[in-house]
Design a protein around this motif. Structure first.
Motif, PDB file in Angstrom:
ATOM      1  N   ALA B 272     -19.257 -49.064  59.182  1.00  0.00           N
ATOM      2  CA  ALA B 272     -18.210 -48.204  59.750  1.00  0.00           C
ATOM      3  C   ALA B 272     -17.866 -48.547  61.200  1.00  0.00           C
ATOM      4  N   SER B 273     -18.715 -49.361  61.844  1.00  0.00           N
ATOM      5  CA  SER B 273     -18.552 -49.564  63.292  1.00  0.00           C
ATOM      6  C   SER B 273     -17.180 -50.091  63.695  1.00  0.00           C
ATOM      7  N   ASP B 274     -16.540 -50.855  62.800  1.00  0.00           N
ATOM      8  CA  ASP B 274     -15.245 -51.429  63.186  1.00  0.00           C
ATOM      9  C   ASP B 274     -14.187 -50.362  63.454  1.00  0.00           C
ATOM     10  N   VAL B 275     -14.363 -49.183  62.895  1.00  0.00           N
ATOM     11  CA  VAL B 275     -13.427 -48.089  63.197  1.00  0.00           C
ATOM     12  C   VAL B 275     -13.575 -47.720  64.677  1.00  0.00           C
ATOM     13  N   LEU B 276     -14.825 -47.628  65.123  1.00  0.00           N
ATOM     14  CA  LEU B 276     -15.089 -47.348  66.542  1.00  0.00           C
ATOM     15  C   LEU B 276     -14.554 -48.484  67.419  1.00  0.00           C
ATOM     16  N   SER B 316     -18.793 -42.698  59.955  1.00  0.00           N
ATOM     17  CA  SER B 316     -20.141 -43.209  59.762  1.00  0.00           C
ATOM     18  C   SER B 316     -20.274 -43.789  58.359  1.00  0.00           C
ATOM     19  N   SER B 317     -21.522 -44.015  57.940  1.00  0.00           N
ATOM     20  CA  SER B 317     -21.819 -44.425  56.574  1.00  0.00           C
ATOM     21  C   SER B 317     -22.892 -43.464  56.050  1.00  0.00           C
ATOM     22  N   GLY B 318     -23.280 -43.623  54.799  1.00  0.00           N
ATOM     23  CA  GLY B 318     -24.154 -42.653  54.134  1.00  0.00           C
ATOM     24  C   GLY B 318     -25.333 -42.114  54.945  1.00  0.00           C
ATOM     25  N   PRO B 319     -26.176 -42.990  55.503  1.00  0.00           N
ATOM     26  CA  PRO B 319     -27.330 -42.469  56.246  1.00  0.00           C
ATOM     27  C   PRO B 319     -26.904 -41.602  57.429  1.00  0.00           C
ATOM     28  N   PRO B 337     -10.497 -27.897  62.175  1.00  0.00           N
ATOM     29  CA  PRO B 337      -9.987 -29.080  61.493  1.00  0.00           C
ATOM     30  C   PRO B 337     -10.589 -30.363  62.059  1.00  0.00           C
ATOM     31  N   MET B 338     -11.034 -31.230  61.198  1.00  0.00           N
ATOM     32  CA  MET B 338     -11.518 -32.543  61.655  1.00  0.00           C
ATOM     33  C   MET B 338     -11.582 -33.475  60.457  1.00  0.00           C
ATOM     34  N   VAL B 339     -11.669 -34.761  60.756  1.00  0.00           N
ATOM     35  CA  VAL B 339     -11.760 -35.770  59.704  1.00  0.00           C
ATOM     36  C   VAL B 339     -13.136 -36.427  59.790  1.00  0.00           C
ATOM     37  N   VAL B 340     -13.807 -36.489  58.646  1.00  0.00           N
ATOM     38  CA  VAL B 340     -15.144 -37.077  58.570  1.00  0.00           C
ATOM     39  C   VAL B 340     -15.049 -38.291  57.650  1.00  0.00           C
ATOM     40  N   ILE B 341     -15.374 -39.454  58.187  1.00  0.00           N
ATOM     41  CA  ILE B 341     -15.213 -40.688  57.412  1.00  0.00           C
ATOM     42  C   ILE B 341     -16.576 -41.219  56.991  1.00  0.00           C
ATOM     43  N   ASN B 342     -16.718 -41.498  55.694  1.00  0.00           N
ATOM     44  CA  ASN B 342     -17.922 -42.162  55.198  1.00  0.00           C
ATOM     45  C   ASN B 342     -17.512 -43.500  54.596  1.00  0.00           C
ATOM     46  N   VAL B 343     -17.814 -44.585  55.307  1.00  0.00           N
ATOM     47  CA  VAL B 343     -17.612 -45.921  54.748  1.00  0.00           C
ATOM     48  C   VAL B 343     -18.911 -46.236  54.003  1.00  0.00           C
ATOM     49  N   GLN B 344     -18.883 -46.009  52.697  1.00  0.00           N
ATOM     50  CA  GLN B 344     -20.117 -46.049  51.909  1.00  0.00           C
ATOM     51  C   GLN B 344     -20.724 -47.453  51.821  1.00  0.00           C
ATOM     52  N   ARG B 345     -22.050 -47.464  51.704  1.00  0.00           N
ATOM     53  CA  ARG B 345     -22.793 -48.709  51.505  1.00  0.00           C
ATOM     54  C   ARG B 345     -23.893 -48.414  50.493  1.00  0.00           C
ATOM     55  N   GLY B 346     -24.629 -49.448  50.112  1.00  0.00           N
ATOM     56  CA  GLY B 346     -25.687 -49.250  49.135  1.00  0.00           C
ATOM     57  C   GLY B 346     -26.781 -48.359  49.685  1.00  0.00           C
ATOM     58  N   MET B 400      -7.354 -25.719  58.001  1.00  0.00           N
ATOM     59  CA  MET B 400      -8.409 -25.470  58.990  1.00  0.00           C
ATOM     60  C   MET B 400      -9.791 -25.740  58.372  1.00  0.00           C
ATOM     61  N   THR B 401     -10.022 -27.001  58.113  1.00  0.00           N
ATOM     62  CA  THR B 401     -11.274 -27.388  57.459  1.00  0.00           C
ATOM     63  C   THR B 401     -11.603 -28.836  57.800  1.00  0.00           C
ATOM     64  N   PRO B 402     -12.898 -29.177  57.827  1.00  0.00           N
ATOM     65  CA  PRO B 402     -13.228 -30.612  57.856  1.00  0.00           C
ATOM     66  C   PRO B 402     -12.818 -31.244  56.535  1.00  0.00           C
ATOM     67  N   VAL B 403     -12.339 -32.466  56.573  1.00  0.00           N
ATOM     68  CA  VAL B 403     -11.964 -33.205  55.365  1.00  0.00           C
ATOM     69  C   VAL B 403     -12.731 -34.520  55.353  1.00  0.00           C
ATOM     70  N   MET B 404     -13.344 -34.822  54.228  1.00  0.00           N
ATOM     71  CA  MET B 404     -14.137 -36.053  54.114  1.00  0.00           C
ATOM     72  C   MET B 404     -13.293 -37.164  53.489  1.00  0.00           C
ATOM     73  N   ILE B 405     -13.329 -38.327  54.134  1.00  0.00           N
ATOM     74  CA  ILE B 405     -12.713 -39.529  53.545  1.00  0.00           C
ATOM     75  C   ILE B 405     -13.825 -40.433  53.055  1.00  0.00           C
ATOM     76  N   LEU B 406     -13.735 -40.852  51.800  1.00  0.00           N
ATOM     77  CA  LEU B 406     -14.677 -41.844  51.293  1.00  0.00           C
ATOM     78  C   LEU B 406     -13.992 -43.209  51.231  1.00  0.00           C
TER      79      LEU B 406
END
Lengths: 341, 616
Positions: B272-276, B316-319, B337-346, B400-406
């Motif tokens: 996920a670091s490339d987003v940062l 972030s990612s799963g861990p 309201p916020m956006v939570v990103i999970n760039v999943q990995r194994g 008015m909620t956090p939203v998760m992006i997978l």
């Protein structure tokens, strides 16, 4: 510039929320709350520009009792919540209310990093040397040997000393006060509020239910003159009922000396809260009653350094000045593109 | 530089798949990226699959240290990086040993002959040099002394042997560029840009690149050149884009279109670091990036930023998402309201940091204490990350909620041509904050609108002072409340609010007829493989349709009707059947799972085979 209507003069009662205060009767937190409400009107900051952020624990109920903006967040994370808030809104006056467990145990990491960034936050740590809300386990500031429900044979964890931690992280403002020393406490809260950068304030606070008397030596009329020392910038370190004792440096170690008999005030350590080098402040933070020293109260350190919240916003201004305001069209078309007819 | 007049026969192909593989220090990712960009500029549709080890430099020459980059390029629209490889470049024996099985029979095999010496062969487990014995005759093998030829090409530029050898990937690139009739110009421009400050390195790389190209032109053993023409994509201006970049740009667009500054709280984590990194570059877009001390600080600072009234995002990612779990509960409770990103990995645990997986769907759905629902969206392709980022913010603000992006590692690092949108096409998000209240009326922070969203009152607004927190809130006032009925009502209200999102999103679309023998149901990064497999089987006369979900919580309103319109439902997932469990439990509909947890995406063939098996 003329002022059409005078700013409303706020009173302590204006800072009280409509919620019943639910601390145990006799808790030291009441006194800190009262001093905060009394001090805030003297700053002239409108209520809506003040935010209290807390974690979990008895002290962390504080925001509910203030008629300002506030958030009772999760255990240990108040400095991080406040960091996000202050970074986005440097215009707000942001307070962090925490305790010895919340701030030094579960939230130790965030406290350390908020301080090293010199976030413009006022952090007040209520130190009662016990876990109160979970009913009496030893805390990271409990002394060795402390017998509690979770340490029936005595605590064997070396205690942390909040000010030593803060100074170790090079906090730009570090102070200590005592819940019942109300005038002193009010002054210290005000000094903290006026400081730009992280102000870290430890308050000796009595938990009369689970750890009554933990600070008795520093609070009692009979002993406090001998067990505490009020720091004043530029003044020698003098204490005692008759102000006949002082602190002198012997090499790198402080020692208690009697004035007279060839020792004058000039031989004593003089307090310099503005010293850029934090070593002397650290030395003061290590003076402990159990080792035969008076424990300093007052401002240990107050220096000016760049602040994260200010600098991170400055970087936006700088980037905008150098590259112009961000334009999506230009960004999307940066690098190699091609046309499909 | 113009492509030279071909002196050898040119065969035109619809599409081809090339893989560069070598040691993780061999510059294979760079080679792959350059080949991708060049192909995209030529007008091909492209899909890529970079695959690299978690170690920055695993022991040299070992199988564990092999890094690869696969590019599928076509004159038609394509959705996957390709199942099998038409041309494989292997820079050492370990790369050959670990990648050869993916090269199709008759495929082109280019190996760096100089690396096939005793130690390298031993490390790869070869008893003898495979390029000299039998066993590779089903491929078009070209053993090229790449190390020696590169050293010769860069002679005179004053490089050490070590530095000279670092130009080898450019030689390999040059050769493959010739093989597939690609222009060297984009790479020459890249060299100038990247190494302009070190002219000797720029000259050496240029020389190695051209040497590789001319080698292809002149050496007699390579007797055919291949040409893949431009694809007929919808008209517009295109660029190549990677998933994480698209995600970051989508966030920038969403912030600008909603008149907000963007706050990103993040802690470095693969993938996920490339987003940062990307957002940190764009501070002039009013972006505040906060590299936190840990994942918990990243999300709690994000909550603070949301309270402050900005567009708040954590990635972030799963861990890392596991560490954020408690704070996400606070975000749900405070209804910010916020956006939570999970760039999943194994996973689980540290798992396979650089490999892709879809095994955090349960975590997104159920990974918090208490009744703690949040809307969940999944991106389907690198370019789709751009749209999903904006849609997530729209939902976050309206409800008015956090939203998760997978997202996942495959989308994050994969790339595809992206049609640059016209700014007027981008959705705008109306954000409202209640204004000052000067009449002394009590402000109700948990008052609700028709969607059940509460007002987003921000500090600094006179008369709206209120306290948020993790303790249960009284309906309306937001005061701390332990009343049993209130708690039940609030839990149900929060759940209903998230359920209401279904009224606000498009109905689910289907690729194929509305009913039939089989529905292939997929979500997230498996889109390309599933779409391609369904198209193939449809072409073969099967009554199969494809349903690809973007909205995983809540499901679209017509989803159940779609499910019930097919005799069978098959769900390919890169996990052990998580969407299957959700579909079965919610609709009591049986599903047939096709699961895979190998850190690799599906091949089209795997899905086609399963479709054929299910349909008998």
């Amino acid at each position: 510039m003329s002022i059409d209507s005078p700013l409303p003069v706020l009173k302590p009662a204006d800072f009280a929320s409509d919620q019943d205060v639910r601390w145990c009767p006799g808790c030291g937190d009441y006194s800190i709350l009262a001093q905060m409400k009394k001090m805030l009107p003297t700053l002239g900051t409108p209520q809506e520009n003040i935010v209290f952020i807390s974690g979990i624990g008895c002290s962390s109920r504080f925001p509910y009792y203030m008629n300002t903006y506030g958030m009772h967040s999760i255990h240990g994370r108040a400095p991080a919540v406040a960091t996000g808030l202050k970074t986005c809104r440097p215009d707000l006056q942001v307070w962090v209310i925490t305790g010895d467990g919340d701030g030094l145990s579960i939230g130790g990491n965030h406290l350390m990093h908020a301080i090293r960034r010199n976030m413009d936050l006022n952090i007040v740590l209520f130190n009662n040397r016990i876990y109160g809300l979970t009913k009496g386990q030893y805390s990271p500031t409990s002394p060795l040997g402390k017998k509690t429900k979770s340490s029936p044979m005595g605590a064997i964890d070396n205690p942390l000393h909040p000010l030593s931690i803060a100074i170790g992280c090079e906090a730009t403002f570090v102070a200590r006060s005592i819940d019942t020393n109300i005038k002193h406490l009010g002054n210290i809260l005000k000094r903290g509020a006026e400081h730009q950068g992280t102000a870290f304030i430890e308050v000796y606070q009595n938990c009369n239910v689970f750890n009554d008397g933990a600070w008795e030596y520093a609070k009692s009329r009979d002993t406090k003159a001998e067990t505490t020392l009020e720091l004043e910038h530029g003044k020698p370190l003098i204490f005692g009922k008759d102000r006949q004792k002082g602190i002198r440096l012997n090499g790198l170690d402080p020692e208690v000396v009697e004035l007279g008999k060839g020792i004058t005030e000039d031989d004593l350590l003089f307090h310099d809260e503005r010293s850029p080098e934090p070593s002397l402040a650290y030395l003061l933070s290590r003076m402990r009653n159990e080792d035969g020293f008076p424990e300093p109260i007052g401002v240990f350190r107050s220096v000016d350094k760049p602040r994260y919240d200010e600098q991170t916003n400055d970087q936006i201004d700088q980037a905008t000045k150098e590259r112009g305001k961000g334009d999506l069209e230009t960004l999307f078309r940066s690098g190699e593109t091609w046309k499909v007819a | 530089m113009a492509t030279s007049t071909p002196s050898k026969p040119v065969t035109t192909l619809d599409e081809a798949t090339v893989r560069f593989c070598g040691d993780s220090g061999d510059g294979m990712q760079l080679a792959g990226t350059q080949f991708t960009n060049t192909s995209a500029l030529l007008g091909n549709d492209v899909a890529t699959f970079p695959d690299f080890p978690a170690e920055i430099r695993a022991p040299r020459g070992t199988k564990a240290g092999v890094s690869g980059f696969q590019i599928h390029f076509s004159s038609n629209e394509i959705f996957t990086p390709g199942d099998t490889v038409d041309a494989l470049v292997a820079m050492n024996p370990a790369a050959l040993a670990t990648n050869l099985s993916d090269l199709r029979a008759g495929g082109i095999l280019l190996v760096n002959k100089d690396a096939f010496e005793k130690k390298g062969l031993e490390q790869a487990g070869y008893a003898s040099d495979p390029t000299e014995g039998d066993g590779l005759e089903k491929y078009k093998l070209h053993s090229v002394e790449m190390t020696k030829l590169t050293r010769l090409a860069v002679e005179g530029f004053g490089l050490s042997v070590k530095e000279a050898d670092r130009c080898r990937n450019f030689f390999a690139m040059g050769l493959v560029f010739w093989l597939y009739d690609r222009s060297l110009d984009p790479t020459l421009r890249f060299i100038e840009q990247k190494f302009g400050k070190r002219p000797e390195v720029a000259k050496a790389n240029t020389s190695a690149l051209k040497a590789g190209y001319h080698y292809g032109e002149t050496v007699e053993a390579i007797n055919t050149q291949y040409h893949v023409g431009p694809a007929k994509l919808p008209s517009g201006t295109y660029r190549n884009i990677m998933g994480n970049t698209a995600l970051a740009w989508g966030l920038l667009a969403a912030a600008q279109r909603s008149g907000k500054r963007l706050f990103l709280g993040a802690y470095p984590i693969t993938p996920a670091s490339d987003v940062l990194h990307e957002l940190s570059k764009h501070k002039n877009f009013d972006v505040l990036t906060f590299q936190a001390e840990d994942e918990i600080a990243a999300v709690t600072a994000t909550i603070g930023a949301a309270f402050a009234g900005e567009m708040a995002v954590t990635a972030s990612s799963g861990p890392g998402i596991a560490l954020k779990g408690e704070a996400l509960g606070l975000a749900v409770m405070t209804e910010l309201p916020m956006v939570v990103i999970n760039v999943q990995r194994g996973g689980p645990s540290t798992g396979l940091p650089t490999k892709t997986e879809q095994s955090d769907l349960f975590q997104a759905m159920y990974g918090r204490n208490g009744e703690c629902p949040m809307p969940i969206l999944a991106a389907s392709s690198p370019g789709d990350c751009f749209d999903v980022a904006q849609e997530a913010w729209r939902i976050a603000v309206r409800f008015m909620t956090p939203v998760m992006i997978l997202s996942d590692g495959y989308l994050a690092n994969g790339s595809e041509p992206w049609r640059i949108p016209d700014l007027s096409e981008l959705p705008s998000v109306d954000v409202e904050h209640p204004g000052p209240s000067l009449n002394g009326d009590e402000f109700m922070p948990y008052d609700r609108d028709e969607r059940l969203a509460r007002p987003w009152a921000i500090p600094g607004t006179p008369g709206l002072m209120h306290r948020l927190g993790g303790l249960e809130k009284q309906d309306g006032t937001g005061n701390v409340c332990y009343d049993p009925d209130n708690h039940e009502q609030m839990c149900k209200t929060r759940a209903q609010k998230v359920a209401n999102v279904a009224d606000d999103v498009p109905l689910q679309e289907l690729d194929g007829p509305d009913s039939g023998d089989l529905l292939v149901l997929s979500w997230g990064g498996t889109y390309g493989a599933c779409a391609t497999a369904v198209h193939q089987t449809q072409g073969a006369g099967k009554k199969v349709s494809h349903c690809h979900l973007r909205y995983l919580n809540p499901f679209p309103k017509n989803f159940e009707k779609i499910l019930r319109s097919f005799d069978k439902v098959m769900i390919p997932e890169l996990n052990l059947g998580q969407l299957s469990v959700m579909v079965r439990s919610e609709f009591l509909i049986d599903t047939i799972g096709l699961t895979k947890v190998q850190g690799k995406p599906f091949s089209v063939a795997e899905i086609v085979d399963k479709i054929n098996e299910v349909l008998g």
